[in-house]
Write an enzyme that holds these catalytic residues in place. Structure first.
Site: not given
Length: 596
Positions: A119, A121, A253, A283, A287, A345, A441, A489
Site C-alpha cells: 500500500g 502508506l 487510524k 502520526h 511531529k 490529530h 481540504k 512570538l
C-alpha cells in the site's frame, strides 16, 4: 500463579556473577540483582524468583523468561542462600552452553512485519522511516523486516519497490547507497491473506529462520483498512506471535467511526492482545513541534505562568491542505474531515496543550493528564460548528474539480471537507477560553499550526495616548508544525523615529536556520518508540473513548439531520461561516491577518 512477562532488555553474561545479592520482599515474587562481569565492566542482571505456595517450589526466571532453576524451598534451611548457589551454578552452565560473548552483543532480535506492505502508506512512509532509523544507527543490531500483503511478490520485487522510495535525508551523505543495499538485504516478503491462520503460520516459520534461535521480539504494523484489523490481529497473535519475547501491534487510524464502533474494535482487539501490546498511532503526535510543545511550556518560566485563562484569550488549532481527495474520495467520504483530522490529530494536540503538569514524563502520567482534559470538555454544540465542502473553481486558466467530481465520491454527497468548531474546557485553568479548531481540504495553502492569542494589555496605554489599534497591544505565540517548522512570538515595538508609532515584530525560531540537522519524520520517532516500548506518543483506550464521547453526538446530529455544508471555492480560505463563528466568540483567525 500470576503470569510473568519477559523483559524487553536482555544481556549476554559470563561465569563470574555475584557482586551483590538483594532480595526484595514479596509473597510470590522476589527480585534478585546480580552484577555480571564482562570485559566491558559490571552489568546488572535481574532475576525473578517465583514461589508456588502449594508445592513449596521456587522457580528462578532470567530476564528473557527462561527458567534457570527449580528447587524445593523445604530442602534448604536457608532458601535464599540455596537459591543463590543454584542460580550461580545454573548461570555458569548457561554461560558455557551459550559461549562467552566478549563483545557484549544482545542476544535478542526484532522482527518487523509491515502488514499491507504493497500500500501507499507502507511505500511512502513506513519503509522510508525504517531505513532512516537504520541509517542513523537506531535499529537493533539484529533485525529483520518482512512485508506481508495479498499481492504476489518475491523478495527481490519487494526490494525494488521499496528502493524507489528510499532517500537519505540530506543529499550526498556518506555511504548512502551502501547503507541502502545493506538495509534492503534485511527486507523480505511473504504473500498471504489477512484472515489466514495458515499463511501467518508460514510467516512465523520464515521469521524463526531469520531469528536464528535468538530471543524474538516482534512488531506488526497494520497498514490495512480498519475492517480487517481484527482478522489480521487474530492471525498474528495466534500464529505468529513471539514465544520468548514481546509482541506489539501498531494500529493506524481510523479507530472506528463513533463511540460504539470504536468500543467494539477495542473489545475485539483485546480478545487477542493486552492493552500494553496495542500501539494506536497518531502520526501528528510524533511531529517535532508537537513534541516541543510540552518542552516549551514546562521548561521555560516565561510561558508556564501565562498558560491559563488569566492571560490567554483563545487558542487556535489550524490544519489546511492545498489539495482535494483526488482519487481517495471513496475512503474519505465514509469518514469526513471531522473524523479524519479533528477527532484525532487536533484533539490530541489540544489535550497536550491544555493538560496540567504531569507527575513525570512517564507515558502513563502524561496520558492520565490528557484524559482529564478530554473528560473536562464541554459537549460540542452544533451551533458552534461550521461545515463546508469545496466546489469547482477556475484560476489562471486552470479548472479545479469539486469534491463530488471525484469519481470515487457518491453524487450528491454531503460529507464535509472543511470544518471549524469552538470547544471549551470546563476546569479552573481554562474556564471561558475558546479553543478553536479549523481543518480543511482544497484550501489556499498547506499548513498546520497552533496559535495562542494573549489578552489585551490592561488599560491599553498606547491606544489611549496615541490612538494605536487595540490589537497592536496584544501578543501571539505561533507554533508552526508544518511546513518550515518554527516557533515565533509576536511582540509590539516602537518604530524608529521621532514619532510614537507601534509596529508588530516576530521573535522567530526557524528550525531550518537554527539547526543544521534535518528534522526526522514523525513515523521515524513513532516506530522507534514502538520498538523501545515507549508509549507516551500512542493513544490509550480510555483516551480514545473520551475523544469519541466528545464528537459522536455532534456527528450523529449532523448526519441524521443531513446538514448541508457551506460551499467554498477550491483554493480559497474556506467558507465565510468560519469567520462568523470566530467573531461570535470575539476572535479573529490568526492565519488571515496580514502579517500572519
Amino acid at each position: 500463579m500470576a503470569a510473568l512477562s519477559s523483559s524487553v532488555t536482555t544481556r549476554s553474561y559470563h561465569s563470574g556473577y555475584l557482586a551483590s545479592f538483594s532480595p526484595v520482599n514479596g509473597d510470590r515474587h522476589r527480585s534478585l540483582s546480580f552484577l555480571s562481569a564482562s570485559p566491558q565492566g559490571l552489568n546488572p542482571l535481574d532475576l525473578c524468583v517465583r514461589f508456588q505456595r502449594k508445592s513449596g517450589r521456587a522457580s528462578v526466571f532470567m530476564q528473557d523468561g527462561a527458567i534457570v532453576t527449580n528447587s524445593n524451598s523445604s530442602e534448604s534451611k536457608t532458601s535464599l542462600k540455596g537459591l543463590k548457589d543454584e542460580v550461580l551454578s545454573a548461570l555458569s552452565q548457561e554461560a558455557a552452553k551459550v559461549g562467552v560473548e566478549s563483545d557484549g552483543q544482545s542476544q535478542s532480535t526484532v522482527s518487523i512485519t509491515v502488514v499491507g506492505a504493497s500500500g501507499d502508506l507502507a511505500k511512502k512512509k513506513i519503509f522510508p522511516a525504517l531505513f532512516a532509523l537504520y541509517y542513523e544507527g537506531c535499529l537493533p543490531e539484529h533485525f529483520t523486516i518482512f512485508g506481508y500483503s495479498r499481492s504476489k511478490m518475491t523478495d527481490v520485487e519487494l526490494r525494488n519497490m521499496v528502493s524507489k522510495t528510499l532517500t537519505c535525508r540530506i543529499d550526498k551523505r556518506a555511504n548512502c547507497g551502501e547503507k541502502m543495499e545493506e538495509f534492503l538485504k534485511r527486507c523480505f516478503y511473504h504473500s498471504g491473506q489477512y484472515d489466514s491462520q495458515e499463511h501467518f503460520t508460514e510467516l512465523d516459520k520464515k521469521l524463526k529462520e531469520h531469528e536464528a534461535g535468538r530471543i524474538s521480539n516482534r512488531l506488526f504494523y497494520l497498514s490495512i483498512p480498519p475492517n480487517i484489523f481484527v482478522d489480521a490481529v487474530k492471525c498474528a497473535s495466534t500464529s505468529a506471535s513471539s514465544v520468548n519475547g514481546w509482541t506489539r501491534v501498531i494500529v493506524e487510524k481510523p479507530f472506528g467511526r463513533d463511540s460504539e464502533t470504536s468500543a467494539a474494535l477495542t473489545k475485539s482487539l483485546k480478545q487477542y492482545l493486552e492493552e500494553d501490546q496495542i500501539f494506536r498511532i497518531d502520526h501528528y503526535l510524533g511531529k517535532e513541534l508537537v513534541e516541543n510543545l510540552s518542552v516549551l511550556r514546562f521548561s521555560n518560566l516565561i510561558f508556564e505562568p501565562l498558560w491559563s485563562r488569566q492571560y490567554i484569550r483563545n487558542v487556535q488549532f489550524i490544519f489546511s491542505e492545498d489539495f482535494g481527495t483526488e482519487g481517495r474520495g471513496g475512503y474519505f467520504d465514509n469518514y469526513g474531515i471531522i473524523r479524519d483530522i479533528m477527532q484525532n490529530h487536533l484533539l490530541q494536540i489540544l489535550a497536550l496543550f491544555a493538560m496540567e503538569t504531569p507527575v513525570s514524563l512517564d507515558a502513563e502520567d502524561i496520558r492520565n493528564e490528557k484524559v482529564k482534559v478530554l473528560r473536562s470538555m464541554r459537549p460540542i454544540r452544533v451551533e458552534d460548528v461550521v461545515i463546508g465542502q469545496y466546489k469547482s473553481h477556475t484560476k489562471g486558466g486552470v479548472t479545479y474539480p469539486a469534491y463530488t467530481d471525484d469519481k470515487t465520491v457518491p453524487k450528491g454527497s454531503l460529507t464535509p471537507t472543511f470544518a471549524a468548531a469552538a470547544l471549551f474546557i470546563d476546569n479552573a485553568r481554562w474556564d471561558g477560553v475558546p479553543f478553536l479548531m479549523k481543518a480543511g481540504k482544497a484550501l489556499h495553502t498547506r499548513s498546520a499550526e497552533i496559535r495562542v492569542q494573549f489578552r489585551h494589555v490592561p488599560g491599553n496605554l498606547y491606544n489611549r495616548n496615541t490612538g494605536s489599534d487595540l490589537d497592536q497591544a496584544t501578543n501571539e505565540l505561533v507554533i508552526r508544525v508544518q511546513p518550515d517548522e518554527a516557533i515565533y512570538l509576536k511582540i509590539n515595538n516602537k518604530v524608529p523615529g521621532l514619532g510614537m508609532r507601534l509596529d508588530r515584530s516576530n521573535l522567530n525560531l526557524l528550525y531550518s536556520a537554527r539547526y543544521s540537522k534535518e528534522i526526522p519524520d514523525a513515523y521515524e520517532r513513532l516506530l522507534l518508540d514502538a520498538i523501545e516500548g515507549e508509549r507516551r506518543l500512542f493513544i490509550r483506550s480510555d483516551e480514545l473513548d473520551a475523544a469519541w464521547s466528545l464528537f459522536t453526538p455532534l456527528l450523529k446530529e449532523i448526519e441524521e439531520k443531513k446538514r448541508i455544508p457551506e460551499y467554498y471555492p477550491y483554493g480559497s480560505r474556506g467558507p465565510v461561516g468560519a469567520h462568523y463563528l470566530a467573531a461570535k466568540h470575539k476572535v479573529q483567525w490568526g492565519d488571515v491577518s496580514i502579517d500572519q
